[in-house]
Design a protein around this motif. Structure first.
Motif, mmCIF file in Angstrom:
data_model
loop_
_atom_site.group_PDB
_atom_site.id
_atom_site.type_symbol
_atom_site.label_atom_id
_atom_site.label_comp_id
_atom_site.label_asym_id
_atom_site.label_seq_id
_atom_site.Cartn_x
_atom_site.Cartn_y
_atom_site.Cartn_z
ATOM 1 N N SER A 44 0.883 -1.299 -0.020
ATOM 2 C CA SER A 44 0.030 -0.029 0.119
ATOM 3 C C SER A 44 0.677 1.252 0.100
ATOM 4 O O SER A 44 0.320 2.442 0.221
ATOM 5 C CB SER A 44 -0.741 0.016 1.169
ATOM 6 N N GLY A 45 2.232 1.037 -0.101
ATOM 7 C CA GLY A 45 2.809 2.171 -0.025
ATOM 8 C C GLY A 45 3.570 2.641 1.048
ATOM 9 O O GLY A 45 4.198 3.634 1.398
ATOM 10 N N ILE A 46 3.414 1.843 2.283
ATOM 11 C CA ILE A 46 3.853 2.277 3.641
ATOM 12 C C ILE A 46 5.200 1.602 4.118
ATOM 13 O O ILE A 46 5.330 0.310 3.794
ATOM 14 C CB ILE A 46 2.782 1.592 4.718
ATOM 15 N N ASP A 47 5.928 2.353 4.516
ATOM 16 C CA ASP A 47 7.443 1.882 4.912
ATOM 17 C C ASP A 47 7.803 1.986 6.402
ATOM 18 O O ASP A 47 8.981 1.798 6.632
ATOM 19 C CB ASP A 47 8.417 2.543 4.126
ATOM 20 N N ASP A 48 6.874 2.613 7.260
ATOM 21 C CA ASP A 48 7.193 2.796 8.720
ATOM 22 C C ASP A 48 6.068 2.108 9.316
ATOM 23 O O ASP A 48 4.502 2.402 9.297
ATOM 24 C CB ASP A 48 7.131 4.365 8.753
ATOM 25 N N ILE A 49 6.196 1.114 9.874
ATOM 26 C CA ILE A 49 5.245 -0.115 10.449
ATOM 27 C C ILE A 49 5.671 -0.166 12.073
ATOM 28 O O ILE A 49 6.808 -0.697 12.287
ATOM 29 C CB ILE A 49 5.183 -1.342 9.859
ATOM 30 N N LEU A 50 4.642 0.105 12.954
ATOM 31 C CA LEU A 50 4.765 -0.288 14.647
ATOM 32 C C LEU A 50 3.896 -1.043 14.851
ATOM 33 O O LEU A 50 2.680 -1.514 14.618
ATOM 34 C CB LEU A 50 4.027 1.044 15.192
ATOM 35 N N ILE A 51 4.783 -2.399 15.254
ATOM 36 C CA ILE A 51 3.859 -3.441 15.784
ATOM 37 C C ILE A 51 3.687 -3.487 17.358
ATOM 38 O O ILE A 51 4.723 -3.260 18.123
ATOM 39 C CB ILE A 51 4.450 -4.732 15.524
ATOM 40 N N ILE A 52 2.288 -3.483 17.637
ATOM 41 C CA ILE A 52 2.196 -3.701 19.155
ATOM 42 C C ILE A 52 2.251 -5.179 19.655
ATOM 43 O O ILE A 52 1.540 -6.088 19.264
ATOM 44 C CB ILE A 52 0.665 -3.192 19.432
ATOM 45 N N THR A 53 3.286 -5.439 20.506
ATOM 46 C CA THR A 53 3.454 -6.532 20.962
ATOM 47 C C THR A 53 3.244 -6.697 22.337
ATOM 48 O O THR A 53 2.845 -5.644 23.142
ATOM 49 C CB THR A 53 4.652 -7.231 20.659
ATOM 50 N N GLY A 54 3.650 -7.954 23.127
ATOM 51 C CA GLY A 54 3.427 -8.005 24.441
ATOM 52 C C GLY A 54 4.194 -9.352 24.796
ATOM 53 O O GLY A 54 4.968 -9.664 24.198
ATOM 54 N N ILE A 89 12.955 -10.273 4.162
ATOM 55 C CA ILE A 89 11.965 -10.187 5.187
ATOM 56 C C ILE A 89 12.419 -8.983 6.225
ATOM 57 O O ILE A 89 11.781 -8.242 6.569
ATOM 58 C CB ILE A 89 11.788 -11.484 6.163
ATOM 59 N N SER A 90 13.671 -9.033 6.462
ATOM 60 C CA SER A 90 14.106 -7.846 7.420
ATOM 61 C C SER A 90 14.281 -6.592 6.636
ATOM 62 O O SER A 90 14.552 -5.534 7.100
ATOM 63 C CB SER A 90 15.643 -8.160 7.713
ATOM 64 N N GLU A 91 13.993 -6.425 5.115
ATOM 65 C CA GLU A 91 14.124 -5.276 4.452
ATOM 66 C C GLU A 91 13.006 -4.748 3.917
ATOM 67 O O GLU A 91 12.853 -3.676 3.237
ATOM 68 C CB GLU A 91 15.175 -5.480 3.141
ATOM 69 N N LEU A 92 11.631 -5.376 4.511
ATOM 70 C CA LEU A 92 10.407 -5.175 3.940
ATOM 71 C C LEU A 92 10.213 -3.598 4.110
ATOM 72 O O LEU A 92 9.737 -2.791 3.409
ATOM 73 C CB LEU A 92 9.501 -5.861 4.499
ATOM 74 N N ALA A 93 10.432 -3.117 5.252
ATOM 75 C CA ALA A 93 10.123 -1.724 6.053
ATOM 76 C C ALA A 93 10.696 -1.494 7.228
ATOM 77 O O ALA A 93 11.551 -2.296 7.680
ATOM 78 C CB ALA A 93 8.801 -1.702 6.221
ATOM 79 N N ASP A 94 10.793 -0.376 7.748
ATOM 80 C CA ASP A 94 11.234 0.015 9.018
ATOM 81 C C ASP A 94 10.275 -0.433 9.967
ATOM 82 O O ASP A 94 9.007 0.153 9.943
ATOM 83 C CB ASP A 94 11.553 1.562 8.987
#
Ligand code: UTP
Length: 281
Positions: A44-54, A89-94
């Motif tokens: 979708s053109g997004i390169d900054d992704i924040l994953i909420i983990t626990g 995989i590690s280069e997909l996005a920040d």
């Protein structure tokens, strides 16, 4: 635009499989679920992704990190196909991570992203839901957000017996497949539901949502519900998703999704069809 992927839930519907591993890491054919979700954001053109983990979600961080030992091993053994896949995989996005300290619900998980989002509109993709479509679902929502200058979420029609699993909207059609949402309710019974249009796990939200999350009390199931906070937004549009959704938080749906995705690989399809015939006999 930045994306937030909530993946901190306890996955109780999938116990005991999810006792010590995140449901978002359960593989669908050959990839963990959350990788499909990250790929949708990237497409979708997004390169900054924040994953909420626990707690217990470290494997998600490891999956999107480099793995030097594995890369060395694959290189030494000439397994270049796998090496390329692993490196990509590690280069997909920040990708960034923040932990939700206590699983107080989806609204609370989203609230954990407020500092990273810093006042901008942002996309939300649930970490346990995969979508398939010609145009990525999140991209369509970004376009609707741009067109109307307001929050947007994806909806799809569900049969009566599935209504009580979802947030359901009531809306007025303003253009083909787009509804101005008048009300929404989290997991209603089919008797009181205002429609059959279910919220399916993709959103583009204005950052005012954080003030609304702060202001709401716990809702359905004693959790801070994103649906309750979204009801307080001035305007929000529902966009009928032109594609297919796979909810892997449910055991049987996960199995069906795995089979459907495996069928896209000709060799796996051949083997599986043969095997299914065998066991059905
Ligand atoms: P679900 O309600 O499907 O996840 O939330 P859950 O709570 O893990 O599932 P069950 O009902 O116990 O089986 C949808 C997404 O929101 C995340 C989940 O990880 C999932 O990807 N979530 C949910 C959070 O990040 N935090 C929460 O407190 C709740």
């Amino acid at each position: 635009m930045k994306a937030v992927i909530p993946a901190a839930g306890l996955g109780t519907r999938f116990l005991p499989a999810t006792k010590a591993q995140p449901k978002e890491m359960l593989p669908v054919f050959d990839k963990p679920t959350i990788q499909y979700v990250v790929e949708e954001a990237v497409a979708s053109g997004i390169d900054d992704i924040l994953i909420i983990t626990g707690k217990g979600k470290r494997s998600i961080e490891d999956h999107f990190d480099r793995s030097f030992e594995l890369e060395y091993h694959l290189r030494e053994n000439g397994k270049t196909d796998f090496l390329e896949q692993i490196e990509s995989i590690s280069e997909l996005a920040d990708i960034y991570f923040v932990r939700q300290k206590k699983q107080k619900g989806l609204g609370d998980a989203i609230y954990c992203s407020r500092k990273h989002i810093d006042g901008e509109p942002f996309a939300v993709l649930l970490g346990d839901t995969i979508t398939r479509s010609k145009i990525p679902c999140t991209k369509t929502l970004m376009e609707v957000h741009e067109k109307y200058g307001a929050s947007a979420l994806a909806v799809e029609t569900v049969p009566d017996e599935k209504i009580e699993r979802y947030g359901i909207i009531k809306g007025k059609e303003v253009s083909p497949s787009t509804y101005l949402i008048e009300d929404m309710v989290e997991k209603p019974s089919s008797e009181v539901a205002p429609s059959n249009m279910a919220i399916m796990g993709r959103y583009v939200l204005e950052s005012e949502i954080f003030d609304h999350i702060e202001s709401i009390p716990p809702g359905f199931g004693g959790e801070i519900q994103l649906t309750d906070a979204m009801r307080l937004l001035d305007n929000i549009y529902g966009c009928v998703f032109d594609g297919k959704t796979f909810d892997i938080g449910n055991k049987v749906e996960w199995l069906k999704t795995s089979i459907e995705f495996a069928f896209e690989d000709p060799e796996a399809r051949r083997d599986l069809v043969e095997y299914m015939r065998e066991i059905l006999d």
